[in-house]
Design an enzyme around this catalytic site. Structure first.
Site, PDB file in Angstrom:
ATOM      1  N   LYS A   1      53.153  40.726  35.275  1.00 25.57           N
ATOM      2  CA  LYS A   1      52.980  40.223  33.934  1.00 25.57           C
ATOM      3  C   LYS A   1      54.335  39.617  33.172  1.00 25.57           C
ATOM      4  O   LYS A   1      55.357  39.681  33.700  1.00 25.57           O
ATOM      5  CB  LYS A   1      52.520  41.319  32.655  1.00 25.57           C
ATOM      6  CG  LYS A   1      50.875  41.460  33.226  1.00 25.57           C
ATOM      7  CD  LYS A   1      50.430  42.506  31.923  1.00 25.57           C
ATOM      8  CE  LYS A   1      48.954  42.335  32.319  1.00 25.57           C
ATOM      9  NZ  LYS A   1      48.274  43.515  31.414  1.00 25.57           N
TER      10      LYS A   1
ATOM     11  N   ARG B   1      46.567  49.457  36.970  1.00 29.36           N
ATOM     12  CA  ARG B   1      45.836  48.220  37.370  1.00 29.36           C
ATOM     13  C   ARG B   1      46.799  47.301  37.986  1.00 29.36           C
ATOM     14  O   ARG B   1      47.659  46.734  37.608  1.00 29.36           O
ATOM     15  CB  ARG B   1      45.164  47.752  36.226  1.00 29.36           C
ATOM     16  CG  ARG B   1      44.161  46.413  36.415  1.00 29.36           C
ATOM     17  CD  ARG B   1      43.575  46.089  35.109  1.00 29.36           C
ATOM     18  NE  ARG B   1      42.704  44.765  35.314  1.00 29.36           N
ATOM     19  CZ  ARG B   1      43.309  43.538  35.472  1.00 29.36           C
ATOM     20  NH1 ARG B   1      44.466  43.093  35.566  1.00 29.36           N
ATOM     21  NH2 ARG B   1      42.558  42.608  35.615  1.00 29.36           N
TER      22      ARG B   1
HETATM   23  N1  HH2 Z   1      45.365  42.801  32.244  1.00 24.58           N
HETATM   24  C1  HH2 Z   1      44.676  41.756  32.400  1.00 24.58           C
HETATM   25  C2  HH2 Z   1      43.188  41.688  32.639  1.00 24.58           C
HETATM   26  N2  HH2 Z   1      42.700  42.953  32.167  1.00 24.58           N
HETATM   27  N3  HH2 Z   1      42.335  45.134  31.619  1.00 24.58           N
HETATM   28  C3  HH2 Z   1      42.807  46.290  31.353  1.00 24.58           C
HETATM   29  N4  HH2 Z   1      42.278  47.147  31.057  1.00 24.58           N
HETATM   30  N5  HH2 Z   1      44.306  46.325  31.341  1.00 24.58           N
HETATM   31  C4  HH2 Z   1      45.152  45.426  31.550  1.00 24.58           C
HETATM   32  O1  HH2 Z   1      46.334  45.388  31.286  1.00 24.58           O
HETATM   33  C5  HH2 Z   1      44.550  43.955  31.898  1.00 24.58           C
HETATM   34  C6  HH2 Z   1      43.207  43.814  31.804  1.00 24.58           C
HETATM   35  C7  HH2 Z   1      45.501  40.508  32.854  1.00 24.58           C
HETATM   36  O2  HH2 Z   1      45.808  40.532  34.401  1.00 24.58           O
HETATM   37  P1  HH2 Z   1      45.014  39.688  35.097  1.00 24.58           P
HETATM   38  O3  HH2 Z   1      43.633  40.013  35.293  1.00 24.58           O
HETATM   39  O4  HH2 Z   1      45.823  39.468  36.319  1.00 24.58           O
HETATM   40  O5  HH2 Z   1      45.050  38.201  34.844  1.00 24.58           O
HETATM   41  P2  HH2 Z   1      43.970  37.013  33.821  1.00 24.58           P
HETATM   42  O6  HH2 Z   1      43.660  37.694  32.609  1.00 24.58           O
HETATM   43  O7  HH2 Z   1      44.838  35.852  34.027  1.00 24.58           O
HETATM   44  O8  HH2 Z   1      42.952  36.802  34.849  1.00 24.58           O
END
Ligand code: HH2
Length: 276
Positions: free
Chosen positions: A222, A256
């Site tokens: 992040k 995650r």
């Molecule tokens: N972070 C992201 C997406 N979903 N869900 C939960 N429960 N907790 C989190 O910290 C969280 C989440 C963001 O990360 P990522 O999926 O890698 O990126 P993007 O939202 O750009 O797809």
């Protein structure tokens, strides 16, 4: 009372150790793996790799929630994730979670074989609570201040830990009142929070263990890690390992992550030290 298992369909996940949730983004624009797994075949291949590396479950998302991202329609989201969920549920022997805040997407993906729901808007929508209760799946309630489009404009809290904790406790009780039997809470690192807020949440994470729900944390790659270290998104593994290890040490039951193999090793060491 605090549970020591999570039941995802036919899979029982023990919380005796911290679990690894592998991230699979079927999106063109996710902040770290956008565009890599849009093709369903590629997505399944990547999920298999994450499981081989030690993922206890896979979280599939079809809409990026990175700061500044645009929402996608239910139809487009479902076109991305539906075939992937169906295929993974048939082919993999781990639970599949669907990362969505849209009730119709959630309902369809749970019918296609997903057995966990991950809602970054914390089941704010009553229709989402109804879907979670009807499918009787473990459901992640995450905290976010604002919306992805604007959430990083001016995040502001009195005491970030107590505000996020009060929010999660209230939403969890609302979910239970609507019939959701397995709630998992997540402070939402990076969702409407400054770097200082995120670091405070990780430092005082143990306070969330006062609530009677398993705790999930997502800090992988992040922007806070980039802000502190100057590392670009494809070079944040060392920072991710440090933050993930601290999260587990401070009480996270599930992390995650994108880099499953590396994070799993970090988590194993933290647990061995904790148990020594
Ligand atoms: N972070 C992201 C997406 N979903 N869900 C939960 N429960 N907790 C989190 O910290 C969280 C989440 C963001 O990360 P990522 O999926 O890698 O990126 P993007 O939202 O750009 O797809």
């Amino acid at each position: 009372m605090r549970t020591n298992t999570i039941q995802c369909g036919r899979h029982t996940l023990s919380l005796e150790r911290s679990l690894i949730m592998g991230v699979l983004n079927v999106t063109p624009d996710s902040f770290s793996d956008g565009g890599l797994f849009l093709d369903a075949g590629r997505a399944v291949e990547q999920a298999r790799r994450l499981v081989d590396e030690g993922a206890d479950l896979i979280d599939v998302g079809g809409e990026s929630s990175r700061p500044g991202s645009d929402a996608v329609s239910e139809e487009d989201e479902l076109k991305r994730v539906g075939p992937v969920i169906e295929s993974l549920a048939a082919k993999l022997d781990v639970p599949i979670s669907i990362d969505t805040y849209k009730p119709a997407t959630a309902d369809r993906c749970l019918a296609l074989g997903a057995t966990m729901l991950n809602d970054i808007t914390g089941l704010r929508d009553a229709a989402m609570r109804e879907v979670a209760a009807r499918h009787d799946v473990p459901t992640v309630i995450m905290h976010m201040q604002g919306e992805p489009k604007t959430m990083q404009a001016e995040p502001s809290y009195g005491d970030v830990v107590s505000e996020v904790k009060d929010f999660l406790g209230q939403r969890a009780r609302d979910a239970e009142a609507a019939g959701v039997r397995q709630v998992i809470i997540d402070p939402g690192i990076g969702f409407g929070k400054t770097v200082a807020h995120n670091m405070t949440l990780l430092k005082r994470l143990a306070e969330f263990n006062d609530l009677p729900y398993p705790l999930l944390v997502g800090v992988s790659r992040k922007s806070s890690i980039g802000a502190i270290t100057g590392a670009p998104v494809d070079d944040r593994l060392p920072g991710t390992l440090a933050a993930t290890a601290i999260a587990v040490l401070n009480g996270a039951n599930m992390v995650r992550v994108h880099d499953v193999k590396e994070c799993k090793q970090a988590v194993q060491i933290v647990e061995a030290i904790r148990k020594a």
